[in-house]
Design a protein around this motif. Sequence first.
Motif, PDB file in Angstrom:
ATOM      1  N   SER A  32     -12.432  15.945 -11.482  1.00  0.00           N
ATOM      2  CA  SER A  32     -12.886  14.822 -12.196  1.00  0.00           C
ATOM      3  C   SER A  32     -12.230  13.486 -11.373  1.00  0.00           C
ATOM      4  N   GLY A  33     -11.791  13.633 -10.265  1.00  0.00           N
ATOM      5  CA  GLY A  33     -11.102  12.459  -9.376  1.00  0.00           C
ATOM      6  C   GLY A  33      -9.875  12.852  -8.843  1.00  0.00           C
ATOM      7  N   GLY A  34      -9.374  11.681  -8.309  1.00  0.00           N
ATOM      8  CA  GLY A  34      -8.037  11.776  -7.613  1.00  0.00           C
ATOM      9  C   GLY A  34      -7.071  12.269  -8.477  1.00  0.00           C
ATOM     10  N   SER A  35      -6.866  11.801  -9.821  1.00  0.00           N
ATOM     11  CA  SER A  35      -5.588  12.086 -10.553  1.00  0.00           C
ATOM     12  C   SER A  35      -5.563  13.393 -10.689  1.00  0.00           C
ATOM     13  N   GLU A  36      -6.881  14.107 -11.188  1.00  0.00           N
ATOM     14  CA  GLU A  36      -6.951  15.591 -11.423  1.00  0.00           C
ATOM     15  C   GLU A  36      -6.688  16.359 -10.185  1.00  0.00           C
ATOM     16  N   SER A  37      -7.076  15.778  -9.067  1.00  0.00           N
ATOM     17  CA  SER A  37      -6.789  16.559  -7.932  1.00  0.00           C
ATOM     18  C   SER A  37      -5.363  16.733  -7.633  1.00  0.00           C
ATOM     19  N   ASP A  38      -4.443  15.586  -7.778  1.00  0.00           N
ATOM     20  CA  ASP A  38      -3.084  15.498  -7.671  1.00  0.00           C
ATOM     21  C   ASP A  38      -2.377  16.343  -8.469  1.00  0.00           C
ATOM     22  N   ASN A  39      -2.885  16.329  -9.815  1.00  0.00           N
ATOM     23  CA  ASN A  39      -2.401  17.158 -10.883  1.00  0.00           C
ATOM     24  C   ASN A  39      -2.500  18.757 -10.223  1.00  0.00           C
ATOM     25  N   VAL A  60       2.902  14.034   0.581  1.00  0.00           N
ATOM     26  CA  VAL A  60       3.033  12.620   1.059  1.00  0.00           C
ATOM     27  C   VAL A  60       1.695  12.064   1.182  1.00  0.00           C
ATOM     28  N   MET A  61       1.550  10.736   0.431  1.00  0.00           N
ATOM     29  CA  MET A  61       0.306  10.196   0.576  1.00  0.00           C
ATOM     30  C   MET A  61      -0.144   9.680   1.998  1.00  0.00           C
ATOM     31  N   PHE A  62      -1.416   9.757   2.383  1.00  0.00           N
ATOM     32  CA  PHE A  62      -2.068   9.637   3.712  1.00  0.00           C
ATOM     33  C   PHE A  62      -1.982   8.114   3.855  1.00  0.00           C
ATOM     34  N   THR A  94      -1.348  16.368   0.865  1.00  0.00           N
ATOM     35  CA  THR A  94      -1.526  14.744   1.106  1.00  0.00           C
ATOM     36  C   THR A  94      -2.581  14.006  -0.170  1.00  0.00           C
ATOM     37  N   ASP A  95      -2.190  13.032  -0.740  1.00  0.00           N
ATOM     38  CA  ASP A  95      -2.969  12.132  -1.717  1.00  0.00           C
ATOM     39  C   ASP A  95      -3.617  11.458  -0.404  1.00  0.00           C
ATOM     40  N   ALA A  96      -5.007  11.710  -0.325  1.00  0.00           N
ATOM     41  CA  ALA A  96      -5.919  10.947   0.748  1.00  0.00           C
ATOM     42  C   ALA A  96      -6.808  10.048   0.138  1.00  0.00           C
ATOM     43  N   LEU A 139      -9.001  13.674  -2.900  1.00  0.00           N
ATOM     44  CA  LEU A 139      -9.927  12.567  -2.504  1.00  0.00           C
ATOM     45  C   LEU A 139     -10.829  12.304  -3.854  1.00  0.00           C
ATOM     46  N   SER A 140     -11.132  11.025  -3.830  1.00  0.00           N
ATOM     47  CA  SER A 140     -11.865  10.435  -4.904  1.00  0.00           C
ATOM     48  C   SER A 140     -13.067   9.747  -4.624  1.00  0.00           C
ATOM     49  N   ALA A 141     -14.223   9.865  -5.189  1.00  0.00           N
ATOM     50  CA  ALA A 141     -15.493   9.273  -4.733  1.00  0.00           C
ATOM     51  C   ALA A 141     -15.589   7.684  -5.022  1.00  0.00           C
ATOM     52  N   HIS A 142     -14.978   7.404  -6.015  1.00  0.00           N
ATOM     53  CA  HIS A 142     -15.073   5.770  -6.408  1.00  0.00           C
ATOM     54  C   HIS A 142     -14.326   5.012  -5.367  1.00  0.00           C
ATOM     55  N   LYS A 143     -13.650   5.340  -4.675  1.00  0.00           N
ATOM     56  CA  LYS A 143     -12.872   4.703  -3.555  1.00  0.00           C
ATOM     57  C   LYS A 143     -13.757   4.455  -2.230  1.00  0.00           C
ATOM     58  N   PHE A 144     -14.836   5.399  -2.048  1.00  0.00           N
ATOM     59  CA  PHE A 144     -15.699   5.192  -0.984  1.00  0.00           C
ATOM     60  C   PHE A 144     -17.165   4.992  -1.230  1.00  0.00           C
TER      61      PHE A 144
END
Length: 320
Positions: free
Chosen positions: A69-76, A146-148, A175-177, A198-203
């Motif tokens: 569902s997005g970057g936050s869920e991917s990180d979790n 480590v974040m990208f 990496t949180d990219a 990765l998260s779609a709404h940032k690109f």
Amino acid sequence: MFIRYFDHAATTAVKEEVLKEMLPYFSLNYGNASSIYSLGRSSKKAIDNARVQVAEALHCHPREVYFTSGGSESDNIALKGLAFANRNKGNHIITTKIEHPAILNTCKTLEKEGFVVTYLNVDENGFININELKNSITDKTILISVMFANNEIGTIQPIKEIGKIAKLKNIYFHTDAVQAVGNVKINVEGMGIDLLSLSAHKFYGPKGVGALYVKEGINFNKIQDGGHQEKDKRAGTENVAGIVGLGKAIELAYKNLDMYNEKLTNLRNYYISQVEERIAEVKLNGDKKNRLPGNANISFKGIERRRIIIKLRCKGNMCI
Ligand SMILES: *Cc1c(COP(=O)(O)O)cnc(C)c1O
């Protein structure tokens, strides 16, 4: 009033071409990707196609891409999924002090579950210290995250170097990219990345959809129970339109990246130099060179950021 939007690290508008690809999946092609009749199969095909688009952008195999569902869920999923699956190997995680809350707060939760987290410092340009990273590794370390690129100051970390160290020590590297994908070339294999968010709404894709890359062979626990979607790792009927939008957006982002980045970098440098020239006592935060092409982060002496934003909202007596 014409609005000039300067907050693309927060979110971006959906590109017209992206929206066009998404629309049929809200109406005509509304099938559930798990259904075996043709309406469902067309949704499944669309998801498979998006998985290929993501894989091409990251230089990995489509099998290694999981939609979320997005970057936050991917990180979790990356942190909790990997930590719980590797608890028998160790309980130590290394991250940085400047991660997004999706990482920092996930680490806080893991600490309550008995994991030990080292938060690396960064220098005045926002870089981690490779020696500090090396010295933090113990025989209990299972994961380095480590974040990208940083979401505020745009600093791009020495990802390849971190990947090498992780590999040498047999530690997983996430990496949180989220800020980097769509803006920077990525090759997960060449950079030694094991997991990537990765998260779609940032690109220029839609909100509420993202992906997690997990290198084939790495085991991770699911964090949500339910159906067998996403190879049994992420339950829930797929957001087909969103996934289609993510796929199109990532494809477009990498199509003309070099040309676009050259233009963007020139504009960014021009903006920074003009601010430095025209306004006294300003300071560029982050590194001058190793930063996201579209990122400028500047401190202005004697004025707090809220006051600047409030002023920039208005032109004459027109406010947005
Ligand atoms: C935006 C962002 C996230 C969160 O992504 P969402 O899709 O909004 O959940 C995570 N990490 C970084 C670095 C971000 O910039």
